[in-house]
Design a protein around this motif. Structure first.
Motif, mmCIF file in Angstrom:
data_model
loop_
_atom_site.group_PDB
_atom_site.id
_atom_site.type_symbol
_atom_site.label_atom_id
_atom_site.label_comp_id
_atom_site.label_asym_id
_atom_site.label_seq_id
_atom_site.Cartn_x
_atom_site.Cartn_y
_atom_site.Cartn_z
ATOM 1 N N ARG A 290 0.831 -1.203 0.000
ATOM 2 C CA ARG A 290 0.000 0.000 0.000
ATOM 3 C C ARG A 290 0.866 1.254 0.000
ATOM 4 N N ASN A 300 -1.106 -0.906 -5.606
ATOM 5 C CA ASN A 300 -2.233 -0.670 -4.703
ATOM 6 C C ASN A 300 -3.297 -1.753 -4.848
ATOM 7 N N ASP A 301 -3.492 -2.255 -6.066
ATOM 8 C CA ASP A 301 -4.426 -3.362 -6.266
ATOM 9 C C ASP A 301 -3.967 -4.589 -5.479
ATOM 10 N N LEU A 304 -4.679 -4.013 -1.784
ATOM 11 C CA LEU A 304 -6.087 -4.235 -1.440
ATOM 12 C C LEU A 304 -6.405 -5.720 -1.352
ATOM 13 N N MET A 308 -7.471 -7.079 2.307
ATOM 14 C CA MET A 308 -8.832 -7.591 2.450
ATOM 15 C C MET A 308 -8.813 -9.038 2.930
ATOM 16 N N LEU A 331 -5.906 -0.503 5.457
ATOM 17 C CA LEU A 331 -6.873 -0.883 4.425
ATOM 18 C C LEU A 331 -7.636 0.342 3.935
ATOM 19 N N ALA A 334 -5.532 2.342 1.539
ATOM 20 C CA ALA A 334 -5.469 1.689 0.227
ATOM 21 C C ALA A 334 -6.774 1.885 -0.531
ATOM 22 N N GLN A 335 -7.895 1.802 0.180
ATOM 23 C CA GLN A 335 -9.186 2.036 -0.467
ATOM 24 C C GLN A 335 -9.289 3.465 -0.970
#
Length: 380
Positions: A290, A300-301, A304, A308, A331, A334-335
């Protein structure tokens, strides 16, 4: 005259009592009135600050219709209570049984901290630390080796609690003692553990070079447990990412961490490293990604995906711990970096609830910082 037996309480008692009370829709005051005790005493039971007697636990069972579940977690255990009481009164008689009793007690506090956070357990641990230090100081030569190893374990936990509570002085002091005692005991795994937590403290204090250096030092010895070295490699990767290192360097470090974690997964988790689970490593690696994700959408994907998975794998018992709240903060960031600011706000709200419940100053500050960071990105 032999010392009186001591009441032994399952570390899950406090969590279960709070869950049952909330499930019944009762406030602390309402439950206190039913069992004819003060509100503050019920709060002390739920925070682990005070141990209930079997009689009180049974009374709570009846009030909460728990069918004996709470009373079953409370027992009078002369073999443990008498041993510790006898050792405290006669430290020159410390033996393996007393050391084992201290080890069982420490394991209970670790699990309790997982469930309700560092704040509620800190006071009780301080009291026990006085006993541990006293026993070590007065232990006979023949019992010193076992006792110093146990004291090092308690000091390491106290250092961790200092970090979790945002108390730098306590963390530094107890980690220094833990390192000294672990070296005396010749416990390589514990030495590495203390070094890794000193690296974690350096991260909290913004000293990234020390964070990276201590993480490397902690995994330098190949005879140290693979799970612990996997943790240290992951922490080093996070430090590198925070310091702006190239993605290739961070990725290489994470690959080593994953390889070590796979090695560790082939055997059972050690008692002191029960938290080194796949979910734990997923979160740890996700945090490193992140930081890279601030400028790289693909990173970043990946962050996540890992965060998660790791957050979803947290046990129900640990869902209220302050360290889980910090994972939620990562989290949320990152979102936000992915542009999903509404969901990020909801995640931060969940982290804030944990901060309030666990009285974690550190987590509160991290939530505030994340809110400000995401506000600059347009979070409502």
């Amino acid at each position: 005259m032999p010392p009186r037996a001591s009441t032994i309480v399952d570390p899950r008692f406090a969590v279960e009592l709070r869950r049952l009370r909330e499930d019944r829709g009762l406030s602390l005051r309402q439950l206190a009135a039913v069992v004819n005790h003060g509100k503050s005493l019920i709060h002390q039971f739920e925070s682990g600050q005070t141990k209930p007697t079997v009689e009180i636990a049974a009374r709570l069972d009846r009030a909460l219709q728990a069918q004996g579940a709470l009373a079953g977690m409370v027992s009078t255990a002369p073999e443990v209570g008498e041993r510790l009481a006898f050792a405290a009164l006669r430290p020159h008689c410390v033996d393996s049984a007393a050391v084992n009793a201290l080890g069982n007690l420490l394991a209970g506090y670790r699990r309790l901290e997982d469930a309700i956070g560092s704040g509620p357990v800190m006071g009780a641990v301080r009291v026990q630390l006085d006993t541990v230090v006293s026993l070590l100081r007065d232990a006979p030569v023949g019992a010193r080796a076992e006792m110093v190893d146990m004291a090092a374990q308690w000091a390491q936990f106290a250092g961790w609690l200092g970090i979790a509570r945002g108390d730098a002085r306590a963390a530094t002091s107890w980690h220094a003692r833990a390192l000294q005692w672990a070296n005396e005991a010749g416990n390589k795994n514990l030495v590495a553990t203390v070094l890794s937590f000193q690296g974690h403290q350096a991260e909290w204090q913004g000293d990234l070079p020390a964070m990276v250096g201590l993480s490397r030092a902690a995994r330098r010895d190949d005879s140290v447990d693979a799970a612990l070295r996997a943790y240290c490699a992951g922490q080093e990767a996070r430090g590198l990412a925070m310091a702006g290192a190239a993605a290739a360097e961070v990725s290489s470090c994470l690959a080593e961490a994953s390889e070590l974690a796979d090695q560790a997964a082939e055997g059972p988790l050690s008692p002191w490293g029960y938290w080194y689970t796949p979910s734990f490593f997923a979160v740890q690696h996700g945090i490193a990604w992140r930081y890279l994700g601030a400028t790289d959408s693909r990173a970043n994907d990946r962050a996540l995906e890992l965060l998660m998975a790791g957050v979803a794998g947290v046990s129900e018992e640990a869902a209220g711990a302050d360290w889980h709240g910090r994972n939620l903060v990562h989290l949320a960031i990152a979102q936000g970096q992915a542009g999903d600011l509404t969901v990020a706000g909801e995640t931060l709200a969940a982290a804030d609830q944990i901060a309030v419940a666990s009285a974690s100053r550190r987590l509160t500050n991290e939530v505030i910082a994340a809110v400000r960071q995401l506000a600059l990105s347009g979070m409502p």
